[in-house]
Design an enzyme around this catalytic site. Structure first.
Site, short mmCIF file in Angstrom:
data_model
loop_
_atom_site.label_atom_id
_atom_site.label_comp_id
_atom_site.label_asym_id
_atom_site.label_seq_id
_atom_site.Cartn_x
_atom_site.Cartn_y
_atom_site.Cartn_z
N HIS A 161 0.86 -1.18 0.00
CA HIS A 161 0.00 0.00 0.00
C HIS A 161 0.90 1.24 0.00
O HIS A 161 2.13 1.13 -0.06
CB HIS A 161 -0.95 -0.03 1.20
CG HIS A 161 -0.27 -0.27 2.52
ND1 HIS A 161 0.62 0.63 3.07
CD2 HIS A 161 -0.34 -1.32 3.39
CE1 HIS A 161 1.04 0.16 4.23
NE2 HIS A 161 0.50 -1.03 4.45
N HIS A 198 4.09 1.30 2.20
CA HIS A 198 5.27 0.63 1.63
C HIS A 198 5.86 1.48 0.49
O HIS A 198 7.08 1.61 0.36
CB HIS A 198 4.88 -0.73 1.04
CG HIS A 198 4.29 -1.70 2.03
ND1 HIS A 198 2.97 -2.07 2.00
CD2 HIS A 198 4.84 -2.37 3.07
CE1 HIS A 198 2.73 -2.93 2.97
NE2 HIS A 198 3.84 -3.13 3.64
P1 AMP Z 1 4.87 -4.97 6.63
O1 AMP Z 1 4.68 -5.35 5.21
O2 AMP Z 1 3.59 -4.69 7.36
O3 AMP Z 1 5.79 -5.90 7.37
O4 AMP Z 1 5.61 -3.57 6.61
C1 AMP Z 1 6.82 -3.38 5.91
C2 AMP Z 1 7.36 -2.03 6.24
O5 AMP Z 1 6.42 -1.04 5.87
C3 AMP Z 1 7.63 -1.82 7.74
O6 AMP Z 1 8.85 -1.11 7.91
C4 AMP Z 1 6.45 -1.00 8.18
O7 AMP Z 1 6.71 -0.19 9.31
C5 AMP Z 1 6.22 -0.15 6.95
N1 AMP Z 1 4.84 0.36 6.95
C6 AMP Z 1 3.70 -0.35 7.09
N2 AMP Z 1 2.63 0.47 7.11
C7 AMP Z 1 3.11 1.74 6.96
C8 AMP Z 1 2.52 3.03 6.91
N3 AMP Z 1 1.21 3.20 6.99
N4 AMP Z 1 3.33 4.10 6.74
C9 AMP Z 1 4.68 3.94 6.65
N5 AMP Z 1 5.30 2.74 6.71
C10 AMP Z 1 4.54 1.66 6.86
#
Ligand code: AMP
Length: 278
Positions: free
Chosen positions: A40, A43
């Site tokens: 999203h 990312h």
């Molecule tokens: P995930 O796929 O949920 O493991 O997240 C991968 C990376 O994206 C991690 O470093 C999260 O902190 C970051 N991330 C997830 N959601 C957001 C968001 N809304 N804003 C900024 N970074 C995000």
């Protein structure tokens, strides 16, 4: 001419460690964005930061089994591989790493986090951060990026991974701001599980906490106010608050000095667990 050439340079999809080593050989200014997919705008903002700061960017998509303390949560984690790849291609990411479990977990070891860090999510999700730190350390050793881009949305994760890797690696962790929807709700792959009315509730919680943080500036009995706010949110339909705490953003110790602190929340809407910080 350079522009034309650039248009033909394809995003490389790396399916295993051999592909990875071959593609990254001699690479010195590499940015790494670890993800679990279902990409999203959150990312995407990390990827854009990496592309700005580094010569090449690699994005991993790996739903890491060891960080799920609940097996159902792991099997139900949203997967959108085709859509993810098309997003990454449009962003002109250089490499996508799609390892399988055996590529990552090719040796055994146990990560321990210090007792003082067993707070917030570490207290409620047993083994979660041990799994996160383990996988991040393995990825970092394999990829050896110059910079790793992580989101403030998962503030405790960022804090623990940074503290662990700073002793073990030269890769620098770059923290990136939380991206929110128009209603202030932090974007998360888990939001996909919310029904319309639940999404409304999640948005209302974000709004409440955002306003709450602003008024705290002028208040004295902060701890009491936080407890009241916790009760208020807990009383919303289908909501169960796991924690609502204010902590220092540099050491995550409990703190009521608003300028150096953030408010951290974890809550369930039905069975969906959401976290955020303000
Ligand atoms: P995930 O796929 O949920 O493991 O997240 C991968 C990376 O994206 C991690 O470093 C999260 O902190 C970051 N991330 C997830 N959601 C957001 C968001 N809304 N804003 C900024 N970074 C995000």
């Amino acid at each position: 001419m350079f522009y034309l050439l650039n248009c033909f340079i394809q995003m490389k999809i790396l399916l295993n460690k051999i592909d990875l080593n071959e593609a990254l050989f001699g690479m010195s200014n590499l940015g790494f964005v670890p993800t679990m997919g279902s990409l999203h705008q959150g990312h995407i903002s990390l990827i854009k930061n990496s592309k700005k700061q580094c010569k090449k960017t690699i994005v991993s998509i790996f739903v890491n089994p060891t960080q799920f303390n609940n097996k159902k949560d792991y099997t139900k984690y949203p997967k959108n591989r085709k859509k993810d790849l098309s997003i990454l291609k449009k962003l002109k990411v250089d490499f996508v790493f799609l390892p399988n479990i055996n590529d990552i977990y090719n040796f055994k070891r146990k990560i321990k986090i210090p007792k003082k860090d067993k707070i917030l999510c570490a207290k409620y999700r047993k083994g979660h951060f041990e799994g996160v730190i383990d996988v991040m350390d393995r990825f970092t050793k394999m990829i050896q990026p110059k910079k790793i881009f992580m989101g403030e949305k998962d503030f405790q994760q960022l804090y623990l991974v940074r503290n662990y890797l700073k002793k073990k690696s030269t890769s620098k962790i770059i923290s990136c701001k939380t991206i929110r929807d128009n209603h202030g709700l932090a974007l998360s792959s888990r939001n996909l599980h919310l029904k319309d009315n639940e999404l409304k509730t999640a948005r209302s919680i974000s709004k409440k906490l955002n306003n709450f943080k602003r008024i705290l500036n002028k208040k004295k009995n902060i701890e009491k106010l936080i407890n009241l706010k916790k009760k208020e949110i807990n009383n919303l339909k289908n909501v169960k608050v796991e924690y609502l705490e204010m902590r220092n953003k540099f050491n995550l110790k409990k703190d009521t000095n608003i300028t150096n602190s953030r408010i951290f929340i974890a809550y369930y809407i039905r069975k969906i667990r959401l976290i955020d910080n303000f």
